[in-house]
Write a protein that holds these residues in place. Sequence first.
Motif, PDB file in Angstrom:
ATOM      1  N   TRP A  31       0.604  -0.937  -0.426  1.00 17.77           N
ATOM      2  CA  TRP A  31       0.292   0.221  -0.402  1.00 17.77           C
ATOM      3  C   TRP A  31       0.456   0.942  -0.009  1.00 17.77           C
ATOM      4  O   TRP A  31       2.018   1.205   1.115  1.00 17.77           O
ATOM      5  CB  TRP A  31      -1.599   0.268   0.896  1.00 17.77           C
ATOM      6  N   LYS A  41      -4.933  17.989  -6.179  1.00 15.75           N
ATOM      7  CA  LYS A  41      -5.274  16.792  -6.593  1.00 15.75           C
ATOM      8  C   LYS A  41      -4.277  16.295  -7.556  1.00 15.75           C
ATOM      9  O   LYS A  41      -4.003  16.551  -8.713  1.00 15.75           O
ATOM     10  CB  LYS A  41      -6.711  17.086  -7.623  1.00 15.75           C
ATOM     11  N   PRO A  43      -3.777  12.454  -9.524  1.00 18.28           N
ATOM     12  CA  PRO A  43      -4.863  11.176 -10.477  1.00 18.28           C
ATOM     13  C   PRO A  43      -4.020  10.622 -10.039  1.00 18.28           C
ATOM     14  O   PRO A  43      -3.152   9.917  -9.865  1.00 18.28           O
ATOM     15  CB  PRO A  43      -4.054  11.687 -11.660  1.00 18.28           C
ATOM     16  N   PRO A  44      -5.222  10.114 -10.220  1.00 19.99           N
ATOM     17  CA  PRO A  44      -4.996   8.160  -9.401  1.00 19.99           C
ATOM     18  C   PRO A  44      -4.057   7.417 -10.190  1.00 19.99           C
ATOM     19  O   PRO A  44      -2.850   6.933  -9.834  1.00 19.99           O
ATOM     20  CB  PRO A  44      -6.647   7.590  -9.983  1.00 19.99           C
ATOM     21  N   GLU A  45      -3.307   7.259 -11.987  1.00 18.77           N
ATOM     22  CA  GLU A  45      -2.661   7.018 -12.800  1.00 18.77           C
ATOM     23  C   GLU A  45      -1.689   7.777 -12.200  1.00 18.77           C
ATOM     24  O   GLU A  45      -0.246   6.836 -12.335  1.00 18.77           O
ATOM     25  CB  GLU A  45      -2.981   7.367 -13.988  1.00 18.77           C
ATOM     26  N   THR A  46      -1.277   8.893 -11.724  1.00 17.60           N
ATOM     27  CA  THR A  46       0.180   9.345 -11.645  1.00 17.60           C
ATOM     28  C   THR A  46       0.120   8.450 -10.095  1.00 17.60           C
ATOM     29  O   THR A  46       1.573   8.149  -9.982  1.00 17.60           O
ATOM     30  CB  THR A  46      -0.271  10.868 -11.031  1.00 17.60           C
ATOM     31  N   VAL A  47      -0.305   8.606  -9.367  1.00 14.17           N
ATOM     32  CA  VAL A  47      -0.064   7.646  -8.025  1.00 14.17           C
ATOM     33  C   VAL A  47       0.312   6.050  -8.221  1.00 14.17           C
ATOM     34  O   VAL A  47       1.536   5.683  -7.495  1.00 14.17           O
ATOM     35  CB  VAL A  47      -1.367   7.740  -6.759  1.00 14.17           C
ATOM     36  N   GLN A  48      -0.584   5.423  -8.875  1.00 12.56           N
ATOM     37  CA  GLN A  48       0.070   4.117  -9.491  1.00 12.56           C
ATOM     38  C   GLN A  48       1.074   3.828 -10.139  1.00 12.56           C
ATOM     39  O   GLN A  48       2.162   3.396  -9.530  1.00 12.56           O
ATOM     40  CB  GLN A  48      -0.805   3.503 -10.426  1.00 12.56           C
TER      41      GLN A  48
END
Length: 829
Positions: A31, A41, A43-48
């Motif tokens: 995690w 904010k 983007p989820p893709e960046t976090v992944q």
Amino acid sequence: MEMWLLSIDVSIMCHIRRSSWVTFLMVYTGWLCIFTRAQMKIPPETVQKWAITLSEQINAIASKYSGAALLQKKLKDVESIIRIEDVDGSRLVLEFSEEIERMLGSKMKSVKRLADTAEDADLYHEFNASLKFDYFNSLLVNTMDDEGNFIELGGEFPLEENEHFNKLPVNTLMSDIQVPTNVYNKDPDILNGVYMSEALNDIFISNFQKDPTLTWQYFGSSAGFFRLYPGIRWTPDSNGVVAFDCRNRNWYIQAATSPKDIIIVVDVSGSMKGLKMTIAKHTINTILDTLGENDFVNVIAYTDYVRYVEPCFKGTLVQADLDNREHFKLLMDDLHVKGEAKVKKAMKEAFRILADARANGQGSLCNQAIMLITDGAMEDFQSVFEEFNWPDRKVRVFTYLIGRDMTFSENVKWIACNNKGYYTHVSTLADVQENVMEYLHVLSRPMVINHDHDIIWTEAYMDTVLFKSKAHSLLLMTSVAMPVFSKKKETLSHGILLGVVGTDVPLLEVMKLAPRYKLGAHGYAFLITNNGYILAHPDLRPLYSDGKKLKPKPNYNSVDLSEAEWEDTEDSLRTAMVKGQTGTMALDVRAAVDKGKRPLFLKNDYFYTTINETPFSFGMVLTRGHGQYMVFGNVSVEEGLHDLQQPDLTIADEWTYCETDIDPHHRKLTQLQAVVRYLTGKEPDLECDEILLQQVLFDAVVTAPLEAYWTALTLTGSGVDEGMESAFLGTRSGLMRVIRYAGSEKRVGKKFLTRVDKENLFTVDHFPIWYRLAAENKPGQFFFYVPHDDINKGRNTFVAVTSVTVTEGKRTAIPGGKISVCHSLSSEI
């Protein structure tokens, strides 16, 4: 499987710069935590993408600094000289039990020699009422008066610190005498007993020479003195009082009497108010203290009606274990006096309980007695005894007349004398202890007359009284004891108990006979009594921290096996072991590691058998998978010795590679020193575990390339990556290699893998946490975790672990090692 395990210990540090929005991120077992300023904010893709990148970086660090690939290649190269063997649990449990049986048997022989010597010494000793004898009183030894002369009973008594006796100052050439404060130390009975028992000194020394693993040996006299070998200086309590009375100790009471059923009948009528009731309650508590796990008890209170102190125990006997005894003591506070005493109803109820127990095969199936505590008996009670106890008198009745009033003393005395009991008058609280002990002498008479020298073993205990006197440490032990009888013809029919001899056996030493390396990462051994209580078990934790002090937990020695092996929901394992059976069974278990934070789901095979001539049963556990195999490889002693003596290498100092406790000259050697001296021929008389030595030599040779690899990393031009702290490896033989990439001043985990970090070292009880976690992870892949222990209080360190494999034919095993790297990251995105 056996295993070599690889781990990386990574320490994460937060590095903040005001110009950035994101200060740091951390991956922990899959995690991702992100700390940002609230107005941004992402983007989820960046976090992944960040997570994948960081995961790749951490895995690259783990692979680079651990050297796992190098170790796997080395194992591949030596597969031709490796053999994999199945672990036969059924054979192993019998081997271990036989070793334990031999050890405990030697202790019993020592105790038997003491008993024989004491009885012979008494046989030829003539009691001398005017005897004068200056013995060594342990409270007074080495004490001088104002003029520089040794005081009476306090002569010069050389004491020297001894490794075998917990580094305490002792005299291994002589025993000395402890006398409780409430016993006159020059009473004729004391002087004659001490003089007679001087004969034990030579046997104490001889026993210790024959069996150097013996600890404390002693003789507890029925007169009240306690002869202890080796001799010590006894320390009184803060008030200068020596409250220790050997006759109150469990080993004395169990040896002096057979198992017994006791019904305590207490008068709570109006005449018992005030001091009388206080004395009565103290008498009940003292009687309860004389009972043990093999005894059964109940308490009845009476006025003009009968009531059970604990209504749940109505009409039955309960085992006198510590929980029940303490429960009865608490209930004593709820006793209140009122009404008129009618002893007849109470005695009928007591006789009925005991008769039912006999008829149904319940209770101790041995002695039965009623303890009547009252300030007088006025009514006609003879008919009760005629109906329930005469003429066989199967139940003894002991009476305790409470208070100074002697009006009804003849009635109370008559009850005892006509029912094979003993009458005592208890007028003050100070009288209670001595008067209660009298019943033990009466119950011991049949044993004395029949000369039944039954050897007894106690449950596990910590002698905190002796610990305060610096004679014992807080270690669990069991005692083996034996009664000593008078053999004089003129008193033989009287059944005179002279006392009890015994010795203590640390349970840690018993469990060392089931070596950890043969049981694997999750395997363990345990020992229980025939009552189902645990003597030794890795999940038995009898101490708690009270500030900086360790103290025993309440009821620590009455933990049932079912409480530790709770997956055995049908109590099948417990029942079989209590019955002394030999067998095996399998259980699916959930084991907790890292202070209960991480569960492991295991398939365990249990093997169990009885220890002959003792009330104990032995069990052991092997885990399916890595617990099923052992890996063996041959290397020369010369090659192994070279690698064994490298500075990065240690072995488990709590394990027994070589027995260093037999010869006093070996007691200051560490296990590694002992191994080296044995293998180099400097100490050929050392008794060593040849199989374990073979394994540790092989492990030292196979893992040796890692030392050079780790060292080379520290010498590269670019240096070690910032934050990298340690790399380490462990094998099933208890061998560890450790390199510190960072100095102690820079390391976050300063205590990690030090002597105080027991959870991460090989101990008698367990393999390290990182080793056990790696054992359940897929070989070749890293498992990351954050330790939850006192070493990592800031939660700023995590560990990566992996294992390597070896193959022989169609069988693949994990040969037993783990490597770890500690790293401190400062990341900014």
